[in-house]
Design a protein around this motif. Structure first.
Motif, short mmCIF file in Angstrom:
data_model
loop_
_atom_site.label_atom_id
_atom_site.label_comp_id
_atom_site.label_asym_id
_atom_site.label_seq_id
_atom_site.Cartn_x
_atom_site.Cartn_y
_atom_site.Cartn_z
N GLU A 6 -2.86 7.80 -3.52
CA GLU A 6 -2.50 7.57 -5.10
C GLU A 6 -1.21 8.40 -5.30
OE1 GLU A 6 -4.61 8.52 -9.36
OE2 GLU A 6 -5.72 7.79 -7.72
N SER A 7 -1.08 9.60 -4.73
CA SER A 7 0.28 10.42 -4.99
C SER A 7 1.34 9.70 -4.21
CB SER A 7 0.15 11.88 -4.61
OG SER A 7 -0.26 11.86 -3.15
N GLN A 8 1.13 8.95 -3.26
CA GLN A 8 2.03 8.48 -2.46
C GLN A 8 2.53 7.20 -3.05
OE1 GLN A 8 -0.26 7.96 1.30
NE2 GLN A 8 1.31 9.02 2.35
N ILE A 9 1.73 6.56 -3.70
CA ILE A 9 2.26 5.31 -4.45
C ILE A 9 3.04 5.73 -5.95
CG2 ILE A 9 1.22 3.56 -5.95
CD1 ILE A 9 -1.27 3.54 -4.36
N LYS A 10 2.31 6.82 -6.51
CA LYS A 10 3.26 7.31 -7.56
C LYS A 10 4.70 7.77 -7.10
CE LYS A 10 -0.56 8.57 -10.48
NZ LYS A 10 -1.20 9.13 -11.42
N ASP A 48 8.84 -2.49 -16.23
CA ASP A 48 7.50 -1.89 -16.89
C ASP A 48 6.71 -1.33 -15.63
OD1 ASP A 48 5.47 -1.35 -18.60
OD2 ASP A 48 4.66 -3.56 -18.47
N ARG A 49 5.94 -0.33 -15.94
CA ARG A 49 5.07 0.15 -14.81
C ARG A 49 3.70 0.11 -15.43
NH1 ARG A 49 6.23 5.86 -11.93
NH2 ARG A 49 4.38 6.32 -11.06
N TYR A 50 2.68 -0.22 -14.41
CA TYR A 50 1.33 -0.41 -14.86
C TYR A 50 0.52 0.18 -13.89
CZ TYR A 50 -3.14 -2.79 -16.17
OH TYR A 50 -4.43 -3.07 -16.50
N GLU A 51 -0.53 1.12 -14.29
CA GLU A 51 -1.16 1.47 -13.39
C GLU A 51 -2.64 1.49 -13.64
OE1 GLU A 51 -0.39 5.76 -12.57
OE2 GLU A 51 1.86 5.40 -12.49
N PHE A 52 -3.65 1.05 -12.83
CA PHE A 52 -4.95 0.80 -13.03
C PHE A 52 -6.09 1.05 -11.74
CE2 PHE A 52 -8.59 -2.14 -13.12
CZ PHE A 52 -9.14 -1.84 -14.20
N ARG A 53 -6.99 2.10 -12.10
CA ARG A 53 -7.61 2.30 -10.78
C ARG A 53 -7.01 2.68 -9.52
NH1 ARG A 53 -12.83 -1.60 -11.56
NH2 ARG A 53 -13.34 -0.90 -13.69
N THR A 101 1.60 -1.27 -10.47
CA THR A 101 2.21 -2.46 -10.38
C THR A 101 3.68 -2.36 -11.19
OG1 THR A 101 0.16 -3.78 -10.32
CG2 THR A 101 2.43 -5.07 -11.03
N LEU A 102 4.76 -2.73 -10.64
CA LEU A 102 6.11 -2.52 -11.46
C LEU A 102 6.57 -4.13 -11.58
CD1 LEU A 102 7.71 -0.05 -8.79
CD2 LEU A 102 6.54 0.53 -10.98
N ASN A 132 -0.52 0.55 -0.96
CA ASN A 132 0.01 -0.56 -1.33
C ASN A 132 0.88 -0.50 -2.86
OD1 ASN A 132 -1.34 -2.31 0.50
ND2 ASN A 132 -3.18 -1.97 -0.49
N LEU A 133 1.65 -1.32 -2.99
CA LEU A 133 2.58 -1.26 -4.00
C LEU A 133 2.54 -2.56 -4.45
CD1 LEU A 133 4.23 0.28 -6.35
CD2 LEU A 133 6.28 -0.13 -4.54
N SER A 134 2.43 -2.97 -5.76
CA SER A 134 2.53 -4.37 -6.33
C SER A 134 3.93 -4.48 -7.13
CB SER A 134 1.60 -5.03 -7.11
OG SER A 134 0.28 -4.94 -6.21
N LEU A 135 4.50 -5.57 -7.05
CA LEU A 135 5.62 -5.89 -7.79
C LEU A 135 5.24 -7.28 -8.56
CD1 LEU A 135 8.69 -5.79 -5.00
CD2 LEU A 135 7.64 -3.62 -6.84
N LYS A 136 5.73 -7.49 -9.84
CA LYS A 136 5.84 -8.85 -10.32
C LYS A 136 7.21 -9.05 -11.13
CE LYS A 136 3.34 -7.92 -14.72
NZ LYS A 136 2.12 -7.83 -15.40
#
Length: 194
Positions: free
Chosen positions: A5-9, A26-31, A35-36, A88-92
């Motif tokens: 979680e800290s690596q993702i941030k 935008d930046r969205y965090e969930f569980r 997602t950027l 994992n990192l998500s982009l949209k």
């Protein structure tokens, strides 16, 4: 060893610092997932930077969502991972009907078929793609079957002799149910005798 979680941030912060709010809108965090939202024309540049500078060496998924009734209507979603750490990192990116998204197939070869599938089933084209052909439907098919306004039974086409061109009936199909005919246990498809 830092948590994923800290690596993702840290990775998300690095992308934001590198590209700024004009590109990362935008930046969205969930569980624990981040997602950027990336400006459409900058997607390939961000993906390349994540691969080359942030260690995201694998494209796990590339798909799309139809948000019918919203503008822009579609989203293209990319999931990148660091194979060694599993982060994992998500982009949209948001795209309207008729707009193109820059291809990332030159960055990750696995994106080739994913982008073709998104084009084939949703009608979103990828500029710079080396082979933007349909992958499941036949060339000349005028519709995009995963769009929310496409009927479940399909639509007739003007390409006779190429493929099935009539709407498919759903009556009596193995997974079709009828409301109110009997209790839900007998409407359940697995209760049918074939």
């Amino acid at each position: 060893m830092p948590s994923s979680e800290s690596q993702i941030k840290t990775a998300a912060d690095s992308v934001l610092n590198r590209f700024g709010r004009d590109v990362i809108t935008d930046r969205y965090e969930f569980r624990g997932d981040t997602t950027l939202t990336v400006a459409r024309n900058s997607v390939a540049e961000v993906v390349r930077w994540l691969r080359d500078s942030a260690g995201f060496d694998m494209l796990v998924n590339l798909c799309s969502v139809d948000n019918m009734g919203e503008s822009p209507r579609f989203e293209v979603i990319y999931t990148l991972t660091q194979a060694e750490t599993g982060v994992n990192l998500s982009l949209k990116t948001k795209v309207d009907d008729g707009e193109e998204v820059p291809s990332v197939s030159g960055i990750f070869q696995g994106a080739n078929w994913h982008e073709r599938e998104v084009w084939d089933l949703m009608g979103i084209k990828f500029s710079g793609h080396p082979d933007m052909r349909r992958i499941l439907m036949w060339e000349g098919y005028p519709y995009f079957p995963l769009r929310k306004d496409f009927p479940v039974q399909g639509l007739p086409t003007e390409v006779p002799g190429v493929a099935f061109t009539e709407a498919a009936p759903t009556q009596g199909a193995p997974f079709a149910t009828e409301q109110g005919a009997c209790p839900s246990t007998c409407r359940e498809p697995r209760s049918h005798k074939f």
